[in-house]
Design a protein around this motif. Structure first.
Motif, PDB file in Angstrom:
ATOM      1  N   ALA A 170       0.809  -1.222   0.000  1.00 29.75           N
ATOM      2  CA  ALA A 170       0.000   0.000   0.000  1.00 29.75           C
ATOM      3  C   ALA A 170       0.838   1.267   0.000  1.00 29.75           C
ATOM      4  CB  ALA A 170      -0.939  -0.010   1.206  1.00 29.75           C
ATOM      5  N   HIS A 171       1.965   1.271   0.731  1.00 33.09           N
ATOM      6  CA  HIS A 171       2.748   2.500   0.853  1.00 33.09           C
ATOM      7  C   HIS A 171       3.820   2.612  -0.223  1.00 33.09           C
ATOM      8  CE1 HIS A 171       5.486  -0.368   2.489  1.00 33.09           C
ATOM      9  NE2 HIS A 171       6.349   0.517   2.956  1.00 33.09           N
ATOM     10  N   ARG A 172       3.802   1.733  -1.228  1.00 32.90           N
ATOM     11  CA  ARG A 172       4.806   1.772  -2.286  1.00 32.90           C
ATOM     12  C   ARG A 172       4.182   1.696  -3.681  1.00 32.90           C
ATOM     13  NH1 ARG A 172       7.616   3.558   1.021  1.00 32.90           N
ATOM     14  NH2 ARG A 172       9.670   2.843   1.731  1.00 32.90           N
ATOM     15  N   ARG A 173       2.910   2.071  -3.775  1.00 31.06           N
ATOM     16  CA  ARG A 173       2.253   1.979  -5.087  1.00 31.06           C
ATOM     17  C   ARG A 173       2.880   2.930  -6.095  1.00 31.06           C
ATOM     18  NH1 ARG A 173      -3.102   1.742  -2.013  1.00 31.06           N
ATOM     19  NH2 ARG A 173      -3.325   3.942  -2.533  1.00 31.06           N
ATOM     20  N   GLY A 174       3.306   4.102  -5.654  1.00 31.02           N
ATOM     21  CA  GLY A 174       3.937   5.043  -6.568  1.00 31.02           C
ATOM     22  C   GLY A 174       5.236   4.515  -7.135  1.00 31.02           C
ATOM     23  N   LEU A 175       6.056   3.903  -6.299  1.00 33.85           N
ATOM     24  CA  LEU A 175       7.331   3.367  -6.755  1.00 33.85           C
ATOM     25  C   LEU A 175       7.137   2.170  -7.672  1.00 33.85           C
ATOM     26  CD1 LEU A 175      10.366   3.350  -6.782  1.00 33.85           C
ATOM     27  CD2 LEU A 175      10.357   2.219  -4.560  1.00 33.85           C
ATOM     28  N   TYR A 176       6.204   1.297  -7.321  1.00 31.97           N
ATOM     29  CA  TYR A 176       5.921   0.162  -8.199  1.00 31.97           C
ATOM     30  C   TYR A 176       5.458   0.643  -9.571  1.00 31.97           C
ATOM     31  CZ  TYR A 176       6.297  -4.118  -5.404  1.00 31.97           C
ATOM     32  OH  TYR A 176       6.770  -5.195  -4.710  1.00 31.97           O
ATOM     33  N   ALA A 177       4.515   1.574  -9.600  1.00 31.73           N
ATOM     34  CA  ALA A 177       3.966   2.048 -10.872  1.00 31.73           C
ATOM     35  C   ALA A 177       5.006   2.795 -11.690  1.00 31.73           C
ATOM     36  CB  ALA A 177       2.752   2.944 -10.624  1.00 31.73           C
ATOM     37  N   ALA A 178       6.038   3.349 -11.035  1.00 33.76           N
ATOM     38  CA  ALA A 178       7.098   4.051 -11.764  1.00 33.76           C
ATOM     39  C   ALA A 178       7.884   3.117 -12.676  1.00 33.76           C
ATOM     40  CB  ALA A 178       8.041   4.743 -10.778  1.00 33.76           C
ATOM     41  N   VAL A 179       7.775   1.822 -12.452  1.00 37.50           N
ATOM     42  CA  VAL A 179       8.413   0.858 -13.346  1.00 37.50           C
ATOM     43  C   VAL A 179       7.895   1.018 -14.777  1.00 37.50           C
ATOM     44  CG1 VAL A 179       8.563  -1.623 -13.888  1.00 37.50           C
ATOM     45  CG2 VAL A 179       8.932  -0.824 -11.548  1.00 37.50           C
ATOM     46  N   VAL A 180       6.641   1.406 -14.933  1.00 34.57           N
ATOM     47  CA  VAL A 180       6.046   1.513 -16.276  1.00 34.57           C
ATOM     48  C   VAL A 180       6.708   2.623 -17.100  1.00 34.57           C
ATOM     49  CG1 VAL A 180       3.919   1.898 -17.584  1.00 34.57           C
ATOM     50  CG2 VAL A 180       3.887   0.484 -15.517  1.00 34.57           C
ATOM     51  N   PRO A 181       6.734   3.879 -16.635  1.00 30.65           N
ATOM     52  CA  PRO A 181       7.444   4.891 -17.438  1.00 30.65           C
ATOM     53  C   PRO A 181       8.940   4.620 -17.543  1.00 30.65           C
ATOM     54  CG  PRO A 181       6.763   5.812 -15.329  1.00 30.65           C
ATOM     55  CD  PRO A 181       6.077   4.491 -15.463  1.00 30.65           C
ATOM     56  N   PHE A 314      15.806   9.234 -12.689  1.00 32.26           N
ATOM     57  CA  PHE A 314      14.937  10.199 -12.027  1.00 32.26           C
ATOM     58  C   PHE A 314      13.542   9.633 -11.767  1.00 32.26           C
ATOM     59  CE2 PHE A 314      17.535  13.801 -14.099  1.00 32.26           C
ATOM     60  CZ  PHE A 314      18.342  13.912 -12.979  1.00 32.26           C
ATOM     61  N   ILE A 315      13.062   8.772 -12.644  1.00 29.55           N
ATOM     62  CA  ILE A 315      11.677   8.320 -12.570  1.00 29.55           C
ATOM     63  C   ILE A 315      11.414   7.551 -11.287  1.00 29.55           C
ATOM     64  CG2 ILE A 315      11.689   6.015 -13.667  1.00 29.55           C
ATOM     65  CD1 ILE A 315       9.398   8.805 -14.839  1.00 29.55           C
ATOM     66  N   PHE A 316      12.384   6.762 -10.827  1.00 28.87           N
ATOM     67  CA  PHE A 316      12.192   6.017  -9.588  1.00 28.87           C
ATOM     68  C   PHE A 316      12.211   6.940  -8.375  1.00 28.87           C
ATOM     69  CE2 PHE A 316      13.788   2.569 -12.365  1.00 28.87           C
ATOM     70  CZ  PHE A 316      12.741   1.680 -12.194  1.00 28.87           C
ATOM     71  N   LEU A 317      13.031   7.983  -8.419  1.00 27.27           N
ATOM     72  CA  LEU A 317      13.035   8.966  -7.341  1.00 27.27           C
ATOM     73  C   LEU A 317      11.676   9.665  -7.248  1.00 27.27           C
ATOM     74  CD1 LEU A 317      16.572  10.586  -7.849  1.00 27.27           C
ATOM     75  CD2 LEU A 317      15.891   8.854  -6.172  1.00 27.27           C
ATOM     76  N   THR A 318      11.073   9.931  -8.401  1.00 26.38           N
ATOM     77  CA  THR A 318       9.748  10.551  -8.409  1.00 26.38           C
ATOM     78  C   THR A 318       8.709   9.620  -7.812  1.00 26.38           C
ATOM     79  OG1 THR A 318      10.281  11.878 -10.355  1.00 26.38           O
ATOM     80  CG2 THR A 318       7.952  11.538  -9.866  1.00 26.38           C
ATOM     81  N   GLY A 319       8.801   8.320  -8.135  1.00 21.28           N
ATOM     82  CA  GLY A 319       7.863   7.364  -7.546  1.00 21.28           C
ATOM     83  C   GLY A 319       7.953   7.350  -6.037  1.00 21.28           C
ATOM     84  N   ILE A 320       9.167   7.392  -5.515  1.00 27.16           N
ATOM     85  CA  ILE A 320       9.366   7.441  -4.065  1.00 27.16           C
ATOM     86  C   ILE A 320       8.784   8.728  -3.492  1.00 27.16           C
ATOM     87  CG2 ILE A 320      11.111   7.582  -2.250  1.00 27.16           C
ATOM     88  CD1 ILE A 320      12.910   5.830  -4.034  1.00 27.16           C
ATOM     89  N   ALA A 321       9.058   9.848  -4.163  1.00 26.81           N
ATOM     90  CA  ALA A 321       8.569  11.152  -3.691  1.00 26.81           C
ATOM     91  C   ALA A 321       7.044  11.206  -3.696  1.00 26.81           C
ATOM     92  CB  ALA A 321       9.137  12.269  -4.558  1.00 26.81           C
ATOM     93  N   SER A 322       6.409  10.611  -4.717  1.00 26.08           N
ATOM     94  CA  SER A 322       4.947  10.643  -4.776  1.00 26.08           C
ATOM     95  C   SER A 322       4.331   9.802  -3.661  1.00 26.08           C
ATOM     96  CB  SER A 322       4.458  10.162  -6.147  1.00 26.08           C
ATOM     97  OG  SER A 322       4.561   8.764  -6.277  1.00 26.08           O
ATOM     98  N   ASP A 323       5.008   8.740  -3.243  1.00 28.03           N
ATOM     99  CA  ASP A 323       4.517   7.957  -2.102  1.00 28.03           C
ATOM    100  C   ASP A 323       4.631   8.753  -0.803  1.00 28.03           C
ATOM    101  OD1 ASP A 323       3.690   5.515  -3.266  1.00 28.03           O
ATOM    102  OD2 ASP A 323       5.758   4.836  -3.449  1.00 28.03           O
ATOM    103  N   ARG A 324       5.643   9.585  -0.722  1.00 27.59           N
ATOM    104  CA  ARG A 324       5.863  10.347   0.511  1.00 27.59           C
ATOM    105  C   ARG A 324       5.060  11.633   0.567  1.00 27.59           C
ATOM    106  NH1 ARG A 324      11.734  12.102   3.143  1.00 27.59           N
ATOM    107  NH2 ARG A 324      10.860  13.209   4.948  1.00 27.59           N
ATOM    108  N   PHE A 325       5.020  12.376  -0.536  1.00 33.74           N
ATOM    109  CA  PHE A 325       4.408  13.701  -0.522  1.00 33.74           C
ATOM    110  C   PHE A 325       3.023  13.748  -1.176  1.00 33.74           C
ATOM    111  CE2 PHE A 325       9.065  14.463  -0.727  1.00 33.74           C
ATOM    112  CZ  PHE A 325       9.223  14.995   0.544  1.00 33.74           C
ATOM    113  N   GLY A 326       2.653  12.698  -1.899  1.00 33.46           N
ATOM    114  CA  GLY A 326       1.331  12.676  -2.518  1.00 33.46           C
ATOM    115  C   GLY A 326       1.377  12.897  -4.016  1.00 33.46           C
ATOM    116  N   ARG A 327       0.412  12.324  -4.719  1.00 32.07           N
ATOM    117  CA  ARG A 327       0.387  12.415  -6.186  1.00 32.07           C
ATOM    118  C   ARG A 327       0.064  13.840  -6.652  1.00 32.07           C
ATOM    119  NH1 ARG A 327       2.194   7.676  -4.750  1.00 32.07           N
ATOM    120  NH2 ARG A 327       0.641   6.053  -4.489  1.00 32.07           N
ATOM    121  N   LYS A 328      -0.918  14.450  -6.024  1.00 30.63           N
ATOM    122  CA  LYS A 328      -1.394  15.751  -6.487  1.00 30.63           C
ATOM    123  C   LYS A 328      -0.297  16.800  -6.424  1.00 30.63           C
ATOM    124  CE  LYS A 328      -5.199  19.032  -5.822  1.00 30.63           C
ATOM    125  NZ  LYS A 328      -6.503  19.267  -5.147  1.00 30.63           N
ATOM    126  N   LYS A 329       0.432  16.835  -5.323  1.00 27.50           N
ATOM    127  CA  LYS A 329       1.495  17.830  -5.169  1.00 27.50           C
ATOM    128  C   LYS A 329       2.561  17.665  -6.254  1.00 27.50           C
ATOM    129  CE  LYS A 329       2.611  18.907  -1.052  1.00 27.50           C
ATOM    130  NZ  LYS A 329       3.133  18.864   0.344  1.00 27.50           N
TER     131      LYS A 329
END
Length: 453
Positions: A170-181, A314-329
């Motif tokens: 649950a807390h790593r969905r952003g990082l997992y999904a970053a695999v796609v881009p 960079f894309i994986f760092l963004t996935g981590i950041a989106s899990d921490r700070f939120g998708r919208k931001k």
């Protein structure tokens, strides 16, 4: 390659340890090994799809001379990018069909079939004779094959994203999904490397006669490998639970339009920056540098190759950041940066310095990852399981059909109409502003449980 230098292995190893999040634990348990195979299969499959799809864009200058009658250079390029754009118009239709298959029958079935269609279509491009041999049938056959490619691609990005999000802790969905881009960029990277290699070691005559066909011939073996890996996976726990409780809807598209119209509008607008930015920065840029700014083809491909390599990191760092700070931001920051910095960045491209060009492309690519690394998890979380594939596929492909596939064509057309080499930059600014407005109306999705019904 060791796990320390392999982004797929890094994500797979790091995220296979489970997670403590807001989503209730699934009834179907997922092992560490299963998550690793899901990440690997999603990366490889999407990589193959987008290598196939991107080679056309990188070799557009050569393809224009092979498949279209002799005319002025810009007209031939417009015709080539016109075929590129037309193939996108079938993608919304593909989004509905692949979404129906993915939400009704299963994500696995849709993804296994889409990669097969893409590989066969791409391989066929290598076999089509040029205009000098069969006349007008050459561009007609090229268009037909590109339509099949567009139909296939319509199910890939959405399906792989849904697949990863539904398997992720649950807390790593952003990082997992970053695999796609990341895998999409890796496919582009291989295409760019091959294009740079071919233009470096072959003469113009060799490239025009047969050299350009070589990357397309790789599609068949790569596609078969990707399909084989995907057929060995089980469907996602979320979909299996839905199927076991008989909650899978018979007509996902109708359910989406009936209940989730607001989410569909927001998603379509949010995708716009990704659609235009991806194809302008990562696909059209070598053509822009060589055709509009006069740089050598090999030099243009090399600059894009360097930018793509940095983009993947960079894309994986963004996935981590989106899990921490939120998708919208993250999506808002990306849109604001593009609105402010795109035109100055394009102005720097005309400096004549290779180092400056590489810097600008890394900058633009890094800005794009703020959007691209966040978007897959955002879109997947926006819709419930029963219409997730359909909602993602329709919104993503509608925006890409109208604005993504047409981006190289519009960039070339706007330059011709305005005689302003900054026109592609202004087009990208307009796309970022629309995305910004759409995201402002969205709710935060990262800290909420995945919706089932």
């Amino acid at each position: 390659m060791s796990n320390e230098s392999n982004p797929v292995a890094d994500v797979s190893e790091d995220l296979s340890n489970g997670g403590q999040g807001t989503t209730p634990a699934p009834k179907i348990s997922v092992s560490k090994d299963t998550r690793r195979r899901v990440v690997t299969a999603s990366f490889i499959g999407n990589f193959v799809e987008w290598f196939d799809y991107a080679v056309y864009g990188y070799l557009a200058g050569i393809i224009s001379t092979v498949f279209f009658p002799e005319s002025d250079r810009q007209t031939a390029l417009l015709a080539t990018f016109g075929v590129f754009a037309i193939s996108f118009f079938v993608r919304p239709i593909g989004g509905f069909i692949w979404g129906h298959i993915g939400d009704r029958i299963g994500r696995k079935q849709a993804l296994s079939l889409s990669i097969l269609l893409m590989s066969v279509a791409t391989f066929c491009i290598a076999l089509i004779p040029g205009y000098a041999t069969i006349g007008v049938m050459a561009p007609i056959l090229l268009l037909l094959v590109r339509v099949v490619q567009g139909f296939s691609a319509a199910g890939e990005y959405a399906g792989a994203s849904a697949f990863l999000v539904e398997y992720a802790p649950a807390h790593r969905r952003g990082l997992y999904a970053a695999v796609v881009p990341a895998s999409t960029a890796a496919g582009l990277l291989l295409g760019s490397l091959l294009a740079a290699l071919l233009t470096s070691v072959m003469s113009a005559e060799q490239l025009n006669e047969w050299g350009w066909r070589l990357p397309f011939l790789l599609a068949a073996p790569m596609g078969l490998i990707g399909r084989y890996i995907r057929t060995k996976l089980e469907d996602t726990p979320a979909f299996r639970e839905l199927a076991e409780t008989d909650h899978a809807v018979k007509a996902p598209a109708f359910a989406m339009f009936r209940t989730y119209r607001k989410q569909l509008v927001i998603a379509t607008g949010a995708v716009l920056l990704n659609a235009v930015g991806f194809y302008v920065i990562l696909s059209y840029m070598p053509t822009y540098l060589s055709e509009e700014l006069g740089f050598g083809a090999a030099e243009s491909f090399l600059a894009t190759t360097i930018a793509l390599a940095s983009y993947i990191g960079f894309i994986f760092l963004t996935g981590i950041a989106s899990d921490r700070f939120g998708r919208k931001k993250m999506l808002i920051i990306a849109a604001v940066l593009f609105s402010v910095l795109t035109v100055p960045a394009f102005m720097l491209l005309d400096s004549g310095s290779f180092a400056v060009i590489v810097f600008v492309q890394i900058l633009l690519g890094g800005m794009l990852t703020l959007n691209d690394g966040t978007l897959p998890s955002f879109l997947a979380e926006l819709f419930p399981t029963k219409v997730r594939y359909t909602g993602f596929a329709v919104s993503f492909n509608l925006s890409n059909a109208l604005f993504g596939g047409t981006a190289p064509f519009m960039a070339t057309l706007l330059i011709g109409m305005t005689h302003n080499q900054l026109a592609p930059g202004w087009y990208l600014v307009a796309a970022s502003l629309v995305s910004l407005i759409a995201v402002l109306f969205a709710a935060e999705t990262s800290r909420k449980p995945l919706q089932q019904d």
